[in-house]
Design an enzyme around this catalytic site. Structure first.
Site: not given
Ligand code: IVH
Length: 690
Positions: A131, A442, A332, A242, A129, A448, A426, A133, A429
């Site tokens: 991650k 300058c 990542k 999640y 799923e 200028c 410059c 941000d 100018c």
């Molecule tokens: S699971 C024990 N799932 O990513 C489970 N984390 O260091 C730990 N994050 O700050 C987290 N999306 O907040 C999980 N689908 C996702 C996530 C997620 C974002 C963040 C989480 C944490 C960082 C991981």
């Protein structure tokens, strides 16, 4: 997929008016919750905005007539909490861990091998799923009601941000009754901001003169940690859940069914096309590739995918390390980099005359943003990276930071021009260029036009003369049309000269002239700051004002006298002396005075003990809405108090605005009184009146 219970919409458009009031209220709340879910979570509204508004109004009216029946999980109760003095602390259900992260395919394969070895399984099912941000949060629901929400903090304790979370429309204040919510549920999720909303917010902030957020993540964090939920309510936050952290009943037997359960209770979870159950690690890699390709088209930032062992029993078998689970990993994406060509290197001239080399790039899209310029900072940097016109380069954008040239990519056989060299004159100018180390400048000063424009911008800025409506564009016009050739010329502008300019109608002309006229009365420290003397920022301007009291005293002070002042060192004193030695600068100040500039000088410090805030030390943290920082500080000083930049045992009050920093934590640790901005305002009002 579980059946979507919310598809069972009521065919009625209003409650049964003959039913008891409580039943009507229940019906309306349930109906509005359904439509909130369909609109904010499913993105699939079932009624028009007008119909929704009617339902909402019906509920508000009924509640207004029966205020004793209002409950805090009613859809009408998302805002309106009084501002807090500080965010409370919350200890999490269990530690909120983080994730180990990897970028390479080899590391994912190694992760899979490790899982198979430790579990002694041939094959493992994974859930993958996004991650997100954003900012990690914990939500607690008791008997279906949202009772508390907190930030991750240090993992063990976080900040109580319930009042702000309640304003997020995609987050239910009450779980769905028809889905039999558990007695108790703690869930983890992420709060973030969609890219469009982020850009819209930043546009609005800059128009108001507030500083823009660097990236959506900061914007989300800043919004969630507000003391006033009305501010959070105006910020476009979203949330996705999640992970179940605690549950009063038997938990689902896999991560996938856990997500389904959350969705059934009405909580937002990652959308179906962004999550996948994978039977092999190769499927995981393929999905990662798929999402990475569409990453820039997603409405929000994600910095990778999270891969989780699906089965709960296997997760339990694997257990945890000190800071992260063994059964999950963040896979990542590589940072966004694109390759393009440097079309030219030009030199821009700043307010103080500093020359900055800038690379003009063949426009390239990096992470959804088109980039056509990148700063090269200074001559040394250009030499170190050896960037020349025509070079092929890699540009980088991490999060939303300013683009930078990461490196040059040599192309075999390419013919390159001579290395870049700073110009001797410059570019704006034609004056001679001076040099101090890696910095070139300058020598044309206000002759200028680039420096003149910069000087006026600085003079008119909020912290200095605060001339409303005198922005970059207007200043450029004034200089280019030769209406303004010095600071004093600002006070010689007339309606007839302004009207022919682009964008100047009667009203805007009158407003600008009025703002300029008002700026004629100014405190000495602001005026000093506005002059733009090198090394003299806001703080030093205040120090000088306090020490000398009058402009003439400062202008006539020599090095030896200046150096007796505690905070003034040789660089500042020599900058001051050489500035005021310059005949042109003295003339400019004389002209301003002749044109009616009234510099409010300080006759010397008032006897402190007679003032109401005498002996009180104030520290400010976070952004203020009612005052500018400077005005707030000036108020304290006028009432005899002092300002300090750090919290100590001697601090009397910490004034916490929105997005307070670590000073607030320190104040709480030391048990120092914390004031909201409103409380501060009350205090000064009372003291001023008394
Ligand atoms: S699971 C024990 N799932 O990513 C489970 N984390 O260091 C730990 N994050 O700050 C987290 N999306 O907040 C999980 N689908 C996702 C996530 C997620 C974002 C963040 C989480 C944490 C960082 C991981």
């Amino acid at each position: 997929m579980p059946p979507d219970l919310f598809d069972n919409l009521s065919p009625l458009k209003q409650p049964d008016a003959s039913a008891p009031v409580q039943e009507q209220l229940d019906w309306l709340r349930q109906e509005i919750r359904k439509h909130d879910y369909l609109y904010y979570v499913k993105d699939r509204p079932a009624i028009s905005d007008g119909e929704y508004d009617r339902l909402f109004k019906c509920l508000s009216d009924l509640e207004a007539a029966h205020p004793e029946l209002i409950t805090d999980d009613s859809p009408t109760q998302r805002v309106g909490a009084p501002p807090l003095a500080a965010l409370g602390k919350v200890t999490h259900e269990r530690p909120m861990l983080s994730l180990d992260s990897i970028v390479n395919q080899a590391d994912v394969l190694a992760f899979d091998q490790r899982m198979k070895r430790e579990l002694e399984h041939q094959q493992i099912e994974y859930t993958v799923e996004p991650k997100f941000d954003g900012l990690s949060i914990e939500l607690v629901y008791e008997r279906g009601r949202l009772v508390r929400g907190s930030t991750r903090g240090d993992g063990t304790t976080g900040e109580d941000v319930t009042i702000n979370l309640r304003t997020i429309r995609s987050l239910p204040l009450h779980l769905r009754n028809d889905a039999f919510p558990p007695e108790r549920l703690a869930v983890r999720g992420e709060v973030y901001m969609k890219l469009d909303d982020f850009q819209g917010l930043n546009r609005a902030m800059t128009e108001r003169g507030d500083e823009a957020f660097a990236n959506p993540r900061n914007a989300a964090a800043g919004s969630l940690r507000q003391l006033d939920s009305n501010i959070a309510a105006a910020r476009p936050l979203v949330v996705t859940c999640y992970e179940i952290m605690a549950l009063s009943t038997e938990p689902p037997d896999s991560h996938w069914s856990e997500l389904d359960a959350l969705a059934e209770w009405g909580l937002p979870i990652p959308i179906p096309s962004h999550r996948r159950r994978c039977q092999t690690i190769e499927e995981v890699i393929a999905f990662h590739r798929e999402i990475e390709q569409v990453r820039d088209n997603l409405p929000y930032e994600i910095d990778g995918l999270v891969v989780k062992v699906n089965r709960r029993d296997l997760q339990e078998q694997l257990g945890f390390k000190s800071r992260s689970p063994r059964w999950a990993i963040a896979f990542k994406f590589v940072p966004r980099k694109e390759i393009t060509v440097v079309q030219n290197i030009v030199v821009s001239v700043g307010r103080t005359g500093t020359l900055t080399p800038v690379a003009l790039l063949r426009p390239v899209e990096v992470g959804g943003v088109t980039i056509s310029r990148a700063t090269l900072h200074n001559a040394d940097e250009v030499a170190r990276k050896d960037i020349r016109a025509g070079d092929t380069v890699k540009v980088e954008r991490a999060g939303d930071v300013i683009p930078a040239i990461a490196e040059r990519i040599p192309v075999p056989g390419e013919a390159r021009p001579a290395p870049f060299a700073m110009p001797g004159q410059c570019p704006v100018c034609g004056s001679a260029v001076g040099r101090e180390g890696a910095y070139y400048y300058c020598t044309g000063q206000l002759g200028c036009s680039a420096q003149l424009k910069g000087a006026i911008e600085h003079f008119a800025s909020k912290q200095a003369l605060n001339i409303d409506g005198l922005g970059k564009k207007t200043i450029a016009q004034l200089v280019e049309h030769h209406l303004v050739g010095s600071l004093a010329d600002l006070y010689r502008l007339t309606r007839d000269r302004l009207l022919p300019l682009e964008g100047f109608a009667e009203k805007s002309t009158a407003l600008l002239l009025d703002a300029i006229a008002q700026s004629k009365t100014v405190s000495l420290d602001r005026f000093l700051l506005g002059l733009g003397i090198r090394q003299v920022g806001q703080h030093i301007a205040k120090v000088l004002t306090k020490e000398f009291g009058t402009l003439d005293a400062i202008m006539n002070a020599d090095d030896a006298r200046l150096l007796t002042v505690k905070e003034i060192g040789p660089e500042i004193s020599s900058s001051l002396v050489s500035y005021f030695r310059e005949a042109a600068n003295r003339r400019a100040i004389a002209q301003l005075r002749e044109l009616g500039m009234a510099i409010v000088e300080q006759a010397g410090p008032a006897p402190p003990e007679s003032l109401p805030l005498a002996g009180k030390i104030f520290v400010f943290t976070g952004g203020l809405d009612l005052f500018s920082r400077d005005d707030a500080k000036a108020l304290v000083e006028r009432l005899g108090g002092t300002i300090s930049s750090s919290v100590s045992k001697r601090t009397s009050f910490v004034v916490a605005g929105h997005d307070p920093g670590s000073k607030l934590d320190q104040a709480q640790k030391l048990g120092i009184a914390v004031l909201t901005e409103e409380a501060f305002s009350e205090l000064v009002k009372k003291e001023t009146a008394g």
